[in-house]
Design an enzyme around this catalytic site. Structure first.
Site, PDB file in Angstrom:
ATOM      1  N   TYR A  51       0.781  11.177 -11.102  1.00 31.95           N
ATOM      2  CA  TYR A  51       0.242  10.090 -10.116  1.00 31.95           C
ATOM      3  C   TYR A  51      -0.548   9.148 -10.936  1.00 31.95           C
ATOM      4  CZ  TYR A  51      -2.596   7.469  -7.038  1.00 31.95           C
ATOM      5  OH  TYR A  51      -3.382   6.493  -6.330  1.00 31.95           O
ATOM      6  N   LEU A  84       0.856  -1.270  -0.057  1.00 34.05           N
ATOM      7  CA  LEU A  84      -0.016  -0.015   0.129  1.00 34.05           C
ATOM      8  C   LEU A  84       0.875   1.437  -0.063  1.00 34.05           C
ATOM      9  CD1 LEU A  84      -1.991  -2.105   0.867  1.00 34.05           C
ATOM     10  CD2 LEU A  84      -3.146  -0.388   2.295  1.00 34.05           C
ATOM     11  N   ALA A  85       2.263   1.110   0.332  1.00 32.93           N
ATOM     12  CA  ALA A  85       2.975   2.399   0.315  1.00 32.93           C
ATOM     13  C   ALA A  85       3.142   2.796  -1.078  1.00 32.93           C
ATOM     14  CB  ALA A  85       4.532   1.927   0.808  1.00 32.93           C
TER      15      ALA A  85
END
Length: 367
Positions: free
Chosen positions: A161, A91-92
C-alpha cells in the site's frame, strides 16, 4: 446551499462542477457533504459502497454519480466527459495496509494504473482546471528516526500500500511535467498531491482500522485486538485534511501552477499518539470500549510517523482546528448517536468545525 457556507474559501465552490473519486468511501462522503453545503455541483466516481453500513448512503445526498472501477479506462473517460468537471479531487484507492499484503497486485493496479486512467481522462477533458490527488503520509521512505517528514524527503514504502502511494506521487509528478503543466500543454491543469495523516471520524466502517474496530467490539460487548500498540501516528479528524484539500484546490484555481506541488496536512504534535493512548482517550468518551494486545508476529508497519506541515501553514495559511480531545470526543459521540439513536451527526459536526475555524481566525473560514 447554506448561505453561510457558500462564502467559505472565498466563495470558490459556488456553482462549480466538482468531481470526487471515491465518493462512496469515508473521506469522500464527508467531502461531498461539505462541497454540496457550499453550493458546488458535485459528481461522484467510485465503486459502490461496501458493507451494511455506509456514510454516503446514510447521508442520502442527491448527487450525479458513476459507479465504475478506476481500472476500466473507457468507463472512467466516459464519466469524466459526461460530468465536465472544473475541479477533480482524487480520493479513490485501495487504502488498507493489511489488504495490500493480501492483494498486492490489485493494490498497485488500483492505486497506480487507476490513477493513470483518471489522469488520461483529465488531460482529454478541456473543462478541468485543478486536480488534488490525495495520497498518504505513508508515501515517505520511513526511517523511524524520530524526525517529522517534509515534502522534499525521499519517497518509499515497505508494504505494497505505502509503495503504491509513493508510485502515485511519482505518476502525478510525471503527468504534471509531461502533459498537464504550462510548459507541456497549451491548456495547463494545476495538479497537486496532498499527504494526510491517520484520519478518524464518524462514518468509517472499514476493516483493520482502529476506530471502526473499537466501535464494532463495543457494540458486541467484546474487546478489540490490537496488533501495534506502541505505534505512533499523526491522528486527525477527517475534516482537517479535507479543509486542506479544499484550500489547496481554491489556490490552484486562483493562482495556478505555483501551488501544483506536494503538501502535508497533519495534526499538531499533541495529536501524535500511540495506538494505546488513542484507545484510552477514546474509551473516556465510550466506556464500553475495551481492547487486548495480540502478541503474535505481525506484518511490518512503520513504528513512527510524523508530518511537518510548515509548508502548508506558511504558504497556504492552513492550520488544524481541533485538538486530540475534541477529535476523539466528536468521533465517539458520532458513533454513539448513530448506533444508539439512529442519528447522523455529520452536518452538525461540519457546522461546528467551521464555526471553530472562524473563532480561530482561519482565512478560509471568513464569511
Amino acid at each position: 446551499m447554506n448561505d453561510w457556507f457558500s462564502r467559505l474559501f472565498a466563495g470558490a465552490y459556488v456553482g462549480r462542477r466538482v468531481l470526487v473519486t471515491g465518493h462512496t468511501g469515508f473521506k469522500g462522503s464527508w467531502l461531498v457533504l461539505w462541497l454540496q453545503a457550499m453550493g458546488a455541483r458535485v459528481c461522484g466516481l467510485s465503486l459502490p459502497a461496501e458493507g451494511s453500513h455506509s456514510h454516503m448512503r446514510a447521508l442520502d445526498l442527491p448527487i450525479e454519480e458513476a459507479l465504475v472501477d478506476l481500472n476500466h479506462a473507457g468507463a472512467v473517460r466516459e464519466a469524466v466527459q459526461r460530468f465536465e468537471p472544473e475541479i477533480v479531487f482524487h480520493l479513490a484507492a485501495q487504502s488498507l495496509v493489511r489488504k495490500g499484503y493480501r492483494e498486492p497486485a490489485g493494490t498497485f493496479q488500483t492505486n497506480v494504473i487507476g490513477l493513470v486512467h483518471l489522469l488520461e481522462a483529465v488531460r482529454a477533458m478541456p473543462s478541468v482546471r485543478a486536480v488534488v490527488n490525495a495520497t498518504t503520509d505513508k508515501c515517505y521512505e520511513n526511517l523511524d528516526n524520530g524526525r517529522a517528514y517534509v515534502e522534499t524527503d525521499a519517497l518509499g514504502g515497505h508494504d505494497p500500500y505505502s509503495a503504491s502511494k509513493a508510485c502515485a506521487e511519482l505518476v502525478s509528478a510525471s503527468y504534471r511535467a509531461s502533459f498537464l503543466g504550462a510548459a507541456a500543454s497549451g491548456r495547463p491543469v494545476a495538479l497537486a498531491t496532498a499527504r494526510a495523516g491517520n484520519v478518524i471520524g464518524g462514518g468509517d466502517w472499514s476493516e483493520d482500522r482502529i476506530v471502526p474496530d473499537l466501535v464494532r467490539a463495543a457494540l458486541n460487548q467484546g474487546a478489540t485486538t490490537v496488533r501495534y500498540p506502541h505505534a505512533v501516528r499523526p491522528w486527525q479528524h477527517v475534516l482537517e485534511p479535507l479543509s486542506g484539500y479544499l484550500l489547496l484546490a481554491q489556490r490552484l484555481l486562483q493562482e495556478g501552477e505555483i501551488h501544483a506541488q506536494s503538501w502535508n496536512f497533519g495534526p499538531s504534535s499533541c495529536a501524535h499518539l500511540t495506538v494505546l493512548q488513542l484507545i484510552d482517550r477514546f474509551a473516556q468518551h465510550w466506556p464500553a470500549v475495551r481492547h487486548r494486545v495480540d502478541p503474535s508476529p505481525q506484518p511490518h508497519e512503520a513504528h513512527l510517523l510524523h508530518l511537518d506541515c510548515r509548508k502548508a501553514r506558511e504558504q497556504l495559511g492552513w492550520h488544524p482546528v481541533w485538538n486530540a480531545d475534541t477529535m476523539l470526543a466528536r468521533t465517539a459521540q458520532w458513533y454513539r448517536a448513530y448506533h444508539e439513536a439512529g442519528r447522523i451527526a455529520s452536518h452538525h459536526d461540519l457546522q461546528q468545525y467551521v464555526a471553530d475555524a472562524q473563532r480561530a481566525g482561519l482565512a478560509w473560514a471568513r464569511t
